[in-house]
Scaffold this motif. Sequence first.
Motif, short mmCIF file in Angstrom:
data_model
loop_
_atom_site.label_atom_id
_atom_site.label_comp_id
_atom_site.label_asym_id
_atom_site.label_seq_id
_atom_site.Cartn_x
_atom_site.Cartn_y
_atom_site.Cartn_z
N PHE A 197 -21.86 14.03 37.81
CA PHE A 197 -22.54 13.78 36.53
C PHE A 197 -21.77 14.44 35.40
O PHE A 197 -21.47 13.82 34.37
CB PHE A 197 -23.97 14.33 36.61
N LEU A 198 -21.41 15.69 35.61
CA LEU A 198 -20.84 16.49 34.53
C LEU A 198 -19.41 16.07 34.19
O LEU A 198 -19.05 15.90 33.02
CB LEU A 198 -20.86 17.96 34.95
N MET A 199 -18.59 15.90 35.23
CA MET A 199 -17.18 15.62 35.00
C MET A 199 -16.97 14.23 34.42
O MET A 199 -15.95 13.96 33.81
CB MET A 199 -16.38 15.82 36.28
N GLY A 200 -17.95 13.34 34.65
CA GLY A 200 -17.86 12.01 34.05
C GLY A 200 -18.28 12.01 32.60
O GLY A 200 -18.26 10.98 31.94
N LEU A 201 -18.69 13.15 32.12
CA LEU A 201 -19.31 13.23 30.79
C LEU A 201 -18.50 14.06 29.80
O LEU A 201 -18.27 13.65 28.67
CB LEU A 201 -20.71 13.83 30.97
N VAL A 202 -18.07 15.23 30.26
CA VAL A 202 -17.51 16.21 29.32
C VAL A 202 -16.02 16.00 29.06
O VAL A 202 -15.32 15.36 29.85
CB VAL A 202 -17.75 17.66 29.80
N THR A 203 -15.54 16.57 27.98
CA THR A 203 -14.12 16.50 27.68
C THR A 203 -13.44 17.84 28.00
O THR A 203 -12.23 17.95 27.96
CB THR A 203 -13.90 16.18 26.19
N ARG A 204 -14.27 18.83 28.30
CA ARG A 204 -13.74 20.15 28.63
C ARG A 204 -14.71 20.85 29.57
O ARG A 204 -15.92 20.71 29.41
CB ARG A 204 -13.60 20.95 27.33
N ALA A 205 -14.15 21.57 30.55
CA ALA A 205 -15.02 22.30 31.47
C ALA A 205 -14.61 23.77 31.49
O ALA A 205 -13.43 24.11 31.52
CB ALA A 205 -14.92 21.72 32.87
N ILE A 206 -15.63 24.63 31.46
CA ILE A 206 -15.43 26.07 31.58
C ILE A 206 -16.02 26.47 32.92
O ILE A 206 -17.14 26.07 33.24
CB ILE A 206 -16.15 26.82 30.44
N VAL A 207 -15.25 27.23 33.71
CA VAL A 207 -15.72 27.57 35.05
C VAL A 207 -15.96 29.07 35.17
O VAL A 207 -15.07 29.88 34.87
CB VAL A 207 -14.70 27.15 36.13
N LEU A 208 -17.16 29.41 35.61
CA LEU A 208 -17.49 30.81 35.90
C LEU A 208 -17.54 31.01 37.40
O LEU A 208 -18.00 30.13 38.14
CB LEU A 208 -18.88 31.16 35.36
N ASP A 209 -17.06 32.15 37.84
CA ASP A 209 -17.22 32.53 39.24
C ASP A 209 -17.43 34.03 39.30
O ASP A 209 -16.65 34.79 38.72
CB ASP A 209 -15.96 32.13 40.05
#
Length: 241
Positions: A197-209
């Motif tokens: 859902f998310l990756m088909g939507l956003v133009t940028r992703a921030i990843v927390l771990d």
Amino acid sequence: MLRLEGIGHRFGGLEVLRRIDTSVAAGELVGLIGPNGAGKTTLFNIISGFVRPATGRVFFEGRDVTGWKPNVLAALGLVRTFQGARVFPNLTVKESLAIARRPVKGRQGDAAARVIATAQQLFDLDAHAGEEAGSLPSGLMRVLGIAMALSTGAHVLLLDEPAAGLSGEEMEHLQEVIRQLHQAGTTIVVVDHNLHFLMGLVTRAIVLDSGMLIADGPPEAVTADPRVVEAYLGAADLADG
Ligand SMILES: Nc1ncnc2c1ncn2[C@@H]1O[C@H](COP(=O)(O)OP(=O)(O)OP(=O)(O)O)[C@@H](O)[C@H]1O
């Protein structure tokens, strides 16, 4: 639009966020992802004023708003939605949308009109106009919740797991509603466990771990990043909803 400087937080002895530095420009559509317990909700709570960070500063439109209350931030246009739909269960769809259309300081009129028009078309809102919000199908309830968040004058929306519990079709419709909001100029940050859902939507992703920001970039680059792959290994619930 939004800037975080050295945000850190702990709950008791547990360090849940460690020196998070990042920013979101006006008009961006950003996904915030990470395995369970990574600190996403806590970061959302800090940005939206529900939790005061132990260290660091939050800037909104250039102003240091660290520790400001959620209602004050909402009045300035920074609004967070919550996991699950928050609607007034006894209002009808028509009444709920009338609230969403109400111009607040003239800012969100276009965005609210856009989201309502799209939702009307995709979710066949007219057919539900007289129904109480509390009795709606989940996708529609979610969209109503977003429309109502706009009624507060939001020009920055933090969406917390908007796709949770939605069918595939409802999810596609919701994506379209969020895209329209984005095109209308709303700055949006979305947390969701459903990467599809998310990756088909956003133009940028921030990843927390584990409370650390481990990647930041276009969705394709981020999902190919070995540190991200490693962070997600074994997190089966994050694979595809
Ligand atoms: N109020 C609280 N008191 C104590 N510990 C908390 C509290 N809220 C969150 N935590 C802990 O802080 C860590 C980060 O939680 P947070 O909910 O921010 O992560 P998340 O990335 O949103 O997780 P999820 O994807 O499961 O929603 C977790 O270990 C969680 O158990």
